[in-house]
Write a protein that holds these residues in place. Structure first.
Motif, mmCIF file in Angstrom:
data_model
loop_
_atom_site.group_PDB
_atom_site.id
_atom_site.type_symbol
_atom_site.label_atom_id
_atom_site.label_comp_id
_atom_site.label_asym_id
_atom_site.label_seq_id
_atom_site.Cartn_x
_atom_site.Cartn_y
_atom_site.Cartn_z
ATOM 1 N N LEU A 64 71.871 56.374 138.576
ATOM 2 C CA LEU A 64 70.320 57.253 137.800
ATOM 3 C C LEU A 64 69.872 56.170 136.905
ATOM 4 O O LEU A 64 68.334 56.486 137.088
ATOM 5 N N ASP A 65 70.427 55.287 136.610
ATOM 6 C CA ASP A 65 69.565 53.841 136.223
ATOM 7 C C ASP A 65 68.754 53.175 136.863
ATOM 8 O O ASP A 65 67.696 53.128 136.536
ATOM 9 N N LEU A 66 69.458 53.076 138.430
ATOM 10 C CA LEU A 66 68.697 52.732 139.426
ATOM 11 C C LEU A 66 67.112 53.809 139.787
ATOM 12 O O LEU A 66 66.301 53.223 139.608
ATOM 13 N N ARG A 68 65.863 55.325 137.651
ATOM 14 C CA ARG A 68 64.877 55.411 136.569
ATOM 15 C C ARG A 68 64.230 54.309 136.245
ATOM 16 O O ARG A 68 62.666 54.036 136.461
ATOM 17 N N LYS A 69 65.033 52.892 137.018
ATOM 18 C CA LYS A 69 63.916 51.381 136.578
ATOM 19 C C LYS A 69 62.445 52.023 138.360
ATOM 20 O O LYS A 69 61.751 51.103 137.903
ATOM 21 N N LYS A 70 63.186 52.381 139.099
ATOM 22 C CA LYS A 70 62.113 52.763 140.014
ATOM 23 C C LYS A 70 61.503 53.605 140.115
ATOM 24 O O LYS A 70 59.742 52.929 140.553
ATOM 25 N N PHE A 71 61.302 54.871 139.783
ATOM 26 C CA PHE A 71 61.147 56.260 139.109
ATOM 27 C C PHE A 71 60.285 56.379 138.312
ATOM 28 O O PHE A 71 59.249 57.071 138.135
ATOM 29 N N GLY A 72 60.409 55.861 137.106
ATOM 30 C CA GLY A 72 60.995 56.588 136.357
ATOM 31 C C GLY A 72 59.420 56.208 135.265
ATOM 32 O O GLY A 72 58.684 55.105 136.232
ATOM 33 N N PRO A 73 59.131 56.417 134.145
ATOM 34 C CA PRO A 73 58.144 55.987 133.500
ATOM 35 C C PRO A 73 57.240 54.352 132.953
ATOM 36 O O PRO A 73 58.932 54.441 132.739
ATOM 37 N N LYS A 74 56.158 54.342 133.662
ATOM 38 C CA LYS A 74 56.699 53.037 132.790
ATOM 39 C C LYS A 74 56.096 52.640 131.562
ATOM 40 O O LYS A 74 54.882 53.707 130.870
ATOM 41 N N ARG A 75 56.462 52.068 130.688
ATOM 42 C CA ARG A 75 55.986 51.494 129.835
ATOM 43 C C ARG A 75 55.058 50.653 129.182
ATOM 44 O O ARG A 75 55.156 49.463 130.104
#
Length: 75
Positions: A64-66, A68-75
């Motif tokens: 899930l962390d991987l 999140r890094k690839k497809f999660g919201p950009k900050r």
């Protein structure tokens, strides 16, 4: 996977739920999501043994962390 509770089936309410993990040695077609050219995150299948509803689940929190890094919201 022991800390994940899939609860009753959302379709029929049955508590008879089976989780079939996906791995390289499995004899059925695997499903998952590619996160790089050489890396795929496998999905486990969650199956209601009463009505047959099938869902896919990611059971490894590191995966899930991987995602999140690839497809999660950009900050």
């Amino acid at each position: 996977m022991g800390d994940i509770n899939f609860g009753p089936c959302p379709h029929c309410g049955s508590p008879e739920i089976a989780c079939v993990p996906s791995g390289p040695a499995d004899g059925y077609n695997r499903s998952g999501m590619a996160v790089s050219t050489f890396r795929t995150i496998p999905f486990s299948r969650v199956i209601c043994l009463q009505c047959g509803l099938v869902r896919e689940w990611i059971t490894d929190r590191a995966h899930l962390d991987l995602l999140r890094k690839k497809f999660g919201p950009k900050r």
